[in-house]
Design a protein around this motif. Structure first.
Motif, mmCIF file in Angstrom:
data_model
loop_
_atom_site.group_PDB
_atom_site.id
_atom_site.type_symbol
_atom_site.label_atom_id
_atom_site.label_comp_id
_atom_site.label_asym_id
_atom_site.label_seq_id
_atom_site.Cartn_x
_atom_site.Cartn_y
_atom_site.Cartn_z
ATOM 1 N N GLY A 92 0.798 -1.211 0.000
ATOM 2 C CA GLY A 92 0.000 0.000 0.000
ATOM 3 C C GLY A 92 0.834 1.264 0.000
ATOM 4 N N ILE A 93 2.158 1.113 -0.071
ATOM 5 C CA ILE A 93 3.065 2.260 -0.018
ATOM 6 C C ILE A 93 3.473 2.645 -1.434
ATOM 7 N N ASP A 94 3.484 3.950 -1.681
ATOM 8 C CA ASP A 94 3.961 4.459 -2.967
ATOM 9 C C ASP A 94 5.463 4.673 -2.900
ATOM 10 N N PHE A 95 6.184 4.019 -3.795
ATOM 11 C CA PHE A 95 7.624 4.210 -3.908
ATOM 12 C C PHE A 95 7.914 4.947 -5.203
ATOM 13 N N THR A 96 8.953 5.767 -5.202
ATOM 14 C CA THR A 96 9.384 6.428 -6.432
ATOM 15 C C THR A 96 10.501 5.580 -7.044
ATOM 16 N N PRO A 97 10.741 5.726 -8.347
ATOM 17 C CA PRO A 97 11.851 4.990 -8.960
ATOM 18 C C PRO A 97 13.181 5.241 -8.254
ATOM 19 N N ASN A 98 13.460 6.484 -7.874
ATOM 20 C CA ASN A 98 14.726 6.791 -7.196
ATOM 21 C C ASN A 98 14.836 6.084 -5.849
ATOM 22 N N MET A 99 13.726 5.972 -5.131
ATOM 23 C CA MET A 99 13.739 5.282 -3.845
ATOM 24 C C MET A 99 14.169 3.830 -4.037
ATOM 25 N N VAL A 100 13.664 3.197 -5.075
ATOM 26 C CA VAL A 100 13.986 1.794 -5.332
ATOM 27 C C VAL A 100 15.419 1.665 -5.846
ATOM 28 N N ILE A 101 15.769 2.447 -6.847
ATOM 29 C CA ILE A 101 17.100 2.362 -7.454
ATOM 30 C C ILE A 101 18.197 2.632 -6.425
ATOM 31 N N ASN A 102 17.963 3.576 -5.530
ATOM 32 C CA ASN A 102 18.980 3.921 -4.538
ATOM 33 C C ASN A 102 19.255 2.797 -3.544
ATOM 34 N N GLU A 103 18.373 1.812 -3.475
ATOM 35 C CA GLU A 103 18.571 0.672 -2.576
ATOM 36 C C GLU A 103 19.239 -0.508 -3.269
ATOM 37 N N LEU A 104 19.454 -0.398 -4.574
ATOM 38 C CA LEU A 104 20.003 -1.508 -5.346
ATOM 39 C C LEU A 104 21.424 -1.217 -5.813
ATOM 40 N N SER A 105 22.231 -2.276 -5.919
ATOM 41 C CA SER A 105 23.579 -2.132 -6.476
ATOM 42 C C SER A 105 23.606 -2.558 -7.937
ATOM 43 N N ARG A 106 22.757 -3.534 -8.268
ATOM 44 C CA ARG A 106 22.700 -3.989 -9.655
ATOM 45 C C ARG A 106 21.429 -4.776 -9.909
ATOM 46 N N ILE A 107 21.117 -4.867 -11.194
ATOM 47 C CA ILE A 107 19.999 -5.658 -11.688
ATOM 48 C C ILE A 107 20.564 -6.573 -12.763
ATOM 49 N N VAL A 108 20.146 -7.837 -12.746
ATOM 50 C CA VAL A 108 20.531 -8.772 -13.798
ATOM 51 C C VAL A 108 19.249 -9.243 -14.461
ATOM 52 N N VAL A 109 19.162 -9.029 -15.781
ATOM 53 C CA VAL A 109 17.982 -9.431 -16.538
ATOM 54 C C VAL A 109 18.443 -10.302 -17.698
ATOM 55 N N CYS A 110 18.009 -11.555 -17.700
ATOM 56 C CA CYS A 110 18.360 -12.501 -18.770
ATOM 57 C C CYS A 110 19.873 -12.578 -18.966
ATOM 58 N N GLY A 111 20.613 -12.554 -17.858
ATOM 59 C CA GLY A 111 22.058 -12.643 -17.916
ATOM 60 C C GLY A 111 22.764 -11.326 -18.174
ATOM 61 N N ARG A 112 22.026 -10.274 -18.444
ATOM 62 C CA ARG A 112 22.612 -8.949 -18.705
ATOM 63 C C ARG A 112 22.678 -8.177 -17.392
ATOM 64 N N GLU A 113 23.890 -7.902 -16.941
ATOM 65 C CA GLU A 113 24.091 -7.239 -15.666
ATOM 66 C C GLU A 113 24.184 -5.733 -15.852
ATOM 67 N N ILE A 114 23.434 -5.003 -15.026
ATOM 68 C CA ILE A 114 23.424 -3.550 -15.074
ATOM 69 C C ILE A 114 23.774 -3.031 -13.679
ATOM 70 N N ASP A 115 24.940 -2.382 -13.585
ATOM 71 C CA ASP A 115 25.354 -1.777 -12.311
ATOM 72 C C ASP A 115 24.606 -0.473 -12.106
ATOM 73 N N LEU A 116 24.199 -0.241 -10.872
ATOM 74 C CA LEU A 116 23.460 0.978 -10.534
ATOM 75 C C LEU A 116 24.294 1.811 -9.565
ATOM 76 N N GLU A 117 25.350 2.384 -10.037
ATOM 77 C CA GLU A 117 26.207 3.196 -9.189
ATOM 78 C C GLU A 117 25.552 4.526 -8.892
ATOM 79 N N GLY A 118 25.195 4.727 -7.641
ATOM 80 C CA GLY A 118 24.561 5.976 -7.242
ATOM 81 C C GLY A 118 23.243 6.231 -7.941
ATOM 82 N N GLY A 119 22.534 5.146 -8.281
ATOM 83 C CA GLY A 119 21.246 5.305 -8.952
ATOM 84 C C GLY A 119 21.379 5.587 -10.429
ATOM 85 N N ASN A 120 22.573 5.479 -10.977
ATOM 86 C CA ASN A 120 22.789 5.779 -12.385
ATOM 87 C C ASN A 120 22.998 4.488 -13.167
#
Length: 83
Positions: free
Chosen positions: A52-80
């Motif tokens: 029931g909580i609204d999160f913004t994209p930045n709130m989520v991205i800032n908590e992650l270091s990376r995302i891997v989708v279908c073997g493709r790794e994407i680093d999220l340094e500082g939300g970038n």
């Protein structure tokens, strides 16, 4: 390889789920930024339904270091996702 994986800032796996091979094929033509946008927005929708909580994209991205989708790794340094 047909998975989405989300990793916390400390490198631990937060969540992982399987996706269809067709989606992996569609995703292969997207930029890293577009993939992050799609994954984060789907996550926000699910979090809203679950908590029931609204999160913004930045709130989520800032908590992650990376995302891997279908073997493709994407680093999220500082939300970038440009790296």
């Amino acid at each position: 390889m047909n998975k989405v994986e989300l990793y916390a800032k400390d490198g631990t796996l937060l969540a992982s789920w399987d996706i269809d091979w067709e989606i992996c094929n569609e995703i292969s033509s997207l930029t890293s930024e577009e993939i992050v946008f799609e994954v984060v927005n789907l996550l926000i929708i699910n979090l809203k339904e679950e908590t029931g909580i609204d999160f913004t994209p930045n709130m989520v991205i800032n908590e992650l270091s990376r995302i891997v989708v279908c073997g493709r790794e994407i680093d999220l340094e500082g939300g970038n996702p440009a790296h």
